[in-house]
Design a protein around this motif. Structure first.
Motif, short mmCIF file in Angstrom:
data_model
loop_
_atom_site.label_atom_id
_atom_site.label_comp_id
_atom_site.label_asym_id
_atom_site.label_seq_id
_atom_site.Cartn_x
_atom_site.Cartn_y
_atom_site.Cartn_z
N ALA A 76 16.17 11.94 82.33
CA ALA A 76 15.08 11.43 81.46
C ALA A 76 14.43 12.40 80.52
O ALA A 76 14.14 11.81 79.48
CB ALA A 76 13.73 11.06 82.49
N VAL A 77 14.66 13.60 80.63
CA VAL A 77 13.92 14.68 80.03
C VAL A 77 14.89 14.75 78.52
O VAL A 77 14.46 14.75 77.44
CB VAL A 77 13.80 16.05 80.54
N GLU A 78 16.45 14.80 78.96
CA GLU A 78 17.36 14.94 77.81
C GLU A 78 17.30 13.53 76.81
O GLU A 78 17.23 13.49 75.66
CB GLU A 78 18.74 14.89 78.35
N THR A 79 17.00 12.40 77.61
CA THR A 79 16.66 11.12 76.86
C THR A 79 15.44 11.13 76.02
O THR A 79 15.51 10.66 74.81
CB THR A 79 16.78 9.82 77.90
N ALA A 80 14.46 11.74 76.39
CA ALA A 80 13.18 11.82 75.71
C ALA A 80 13.30 12.73 74.37
O ALA A 80 13.03 12.51 73.48
CB ALA A 80 12.12 12.30 76.49
N VAL A 81 14.02 13.92 74.92
CA VAL A 81 14.41 14.96 73.51
C VAL A 81 15.02 14.14 72.55
O VAL A 81 14.99 14.36 71.43
CB VAL A 81 14.86 16.30 74.36
N THR A 82 16.25 13.40 72.95
CA THR A 82 17.11 12.92 72.06
C THR A 82 16.26 11.88 71.20
O THR A 82 16.49 11.78 69.99
CB THR A 82 18.26 12.35 72.79
N LEU A 83 15.49 11.15 71.89
CA LEU A 83 14.67 10.16 71.07
C LEU A 83 13.71 11.08 70.16
O LEU A 83 13.60 10.31 69.01
CB LEU A 83 13.76 9.49 72.18
N ARG A 84 13.20 11.94 70.56
CA ARG A 84 12.10 12.40 69.57
C ARG A 84 12.96 13.33 68.56
O ARG A 84 12.44 13.02 67.31
CB ARG A 84 11.43 13.72 70.68
N ASN A 85 14.10 13.81 68.81
CA ASN A 85 14.93 14.25 67.67
C ASN A 85 15.58 13.21 66.67
O ASN A 85 15.46 13.59 65.49
CB ASN A 85 16.06 14.94 68.18
N LYS A 86 15.55 12.13 67.13
CA LYS A 86 16.11 10.92 66.29
C LYS A 86 14.89 10.43 65.53
O LYS A 86 14.93 10.20 64.23
CB LYS A 86 16.65 9.69 66.93
N VAL A 87 13.75 10.52 65.98
CA VAL A 87 12.38 10.09 65.19
C VAL A 87 12.29 11.17 64.17
O VAL A 87 11.94 10.95 63.15
CB VAL A 87 11.30 9.84 66.10
N VAL A 88 12.43 12.37 64.48
CA VAL A 88 12.09 13.69 63.73
C VAL A 88 13.13 13.41 62.42
O VAL A 88 12.83 13.81 61.28
CB VAL A 88 11.97 14.95 64.36
N ALA A 90 14.66 10.93 61.21
CA ALA A 90 14.34 9.60 60.50
C ALA A 90 13.13 10.07 59.67
O ALA A 90 12.99 9.70 58.43
CB ALA A 90 14.07 8.38 61.39
N TYR A 91 11.97 10.64 60.21
CA TYR A 91 10.89 11.11 59.23
C TYR A 91 11.37 11.91 58.04
O TYR A 91 10.89 11.93 57.00
CB TYR A 91 9.86 11.80 60.22
N GLN A 92 12.21 13.01 58.57
CA GLN A 92 12.69 14.04 57.54
C GLN A 92 13.65 13.04 56.32
O GLN A 92 13.41 13.51 55.26
CB GLN A 92 13.63 15.02 57.91
N GLU A 93 14.24 12.09 56.79
CA GLU A 93 14.95 11.37 55.85
C GLU A 93 13.97 10.72 54.85
O GLU A 93 14.24 10.44 53.50
CB GLU A 93 16.03 10.53 56.47
N ILE A 94 12.74 10.12 55.43
CA ILE A 94 11.96 9.34 54.65
C ILE A 94 11.35 10.48 53.49
O ILE A 94 11.18 9.90 52.63
CB ILE A 94 10.91 8.87 55.71
N LEU A 95 11.03 11.62 54.06
CA LEU A 95 10.29 12.48 53.24
C LEU A 95 11.32 12.90 51.91
O LEU A 95 10.81 13.28 51.15
CB LEU A 95 9.96 13.75 53.94
N ARG A 96 12.59 13.04 52.25
CA ARG A 96 13.74 13.35 51.21
C ARG A 96 13.65 12.34 50.32
O ARG A 96 14.65 12.40 49.47
CB ARG A 96 14.86 13.72 51.71
N MET A 97 13.48 10.99 50.68
CA MET A 97 13.54 9.84 49.59
C MET A 97 13.12 10.38 48.32
O MET A 97 11.67 10.54 48.26
CB MET A 97 13.27 8.50 50.14
N PRO A 98 13.70 9.98 47.01
CA PRO A 98 12.92 9.91 46.00
C PRO A 98 11.76 8.90 45.61
O PRO A 98 11.93 7.91 46.07
CB PRO A 98 13.74 9.86 44.99
N VAL A 99 10.78 9.33 45.09
CA VAL A 99 9.59 8.26 44.90
C VAL A 99 9.73 7.49 43.82
O VAL A 99 10.12 8.11 42.76
CB VAL A 99 8.26 8.81 45.14
#
Length: 99
Positions: A76-88, A90-99
Motif C-alpha cells: 500500500a505504501v509503495e503504491t501511494a509513493v508511486t502514485l505521488r511520484n506520477k502526479v509530481v 505530471a505537474y513538472q511536465e505541465i510546468l515545462r510546457m511553453p506558454v
C-alpha cells in the motif's frame, strides 16, 4: 438506397453513445468519491497492519499473520509513493510546457 449505406448509418447510431461520457463515471464528484475510497482503503490497510503488529508483540497473533499484514502495508505504501511520484512528474511536465 444502398444496403451498405444503411448498415453504415446503423453502425454509426449504435457507436455514437459510446463516445459520450457516462454521467456516473464523469465529473469531479465521481473522482472525488473514488479518491476518498482509495484513501480510506489505504488508511484501513495501515491500521490493520499496526493492529496485527501490536498483537504479535503481545503474543496474540501468529508470525504468518504478521508477515501478511506487513506485506500488505508495504504494498500500500509503495503504491501511494508511486502514485505521488506520477502526479509530481505530471505537474513538472505541465510546468515545462511553453506558454
Amino acid at each position: 438506397m444502398d444496403v451498405r449505406t444503411s448498415f453504415a448509418a446503423q453502425g454509426y447510431t449504435q457507436a455514437r453513445p459510446a463516445t459520450q461520457p457516462s454521467p456516473n463515471a464523469a465529473g469531479s464528484a465521481g473522482a472525488a468519491q473514488g479518491f476518498a475510497a482509495l484513501a480510506e482503503n489505504f488508511a484501513e490497510t495501515l491500521r490493520a497492519g499496526e493492529e496485527t503488529a501490536k498483537a504479535a508483540m503481545m503474543g496474540g497473533a501468529d508470525p504468518h499473520a504478521l508477515v501478511e499484514a506487513l506485506a500488505a502495508s508495504e504494498l500500500a505504501v509503495e503504491t501511494a509513493v508511486t502514485l505521488r511520484n506520477k502526479v509530481v512528474e505530471a505537474y513538472q511536465e505541465i510546468l515545462r510546457m511553453p506558454v
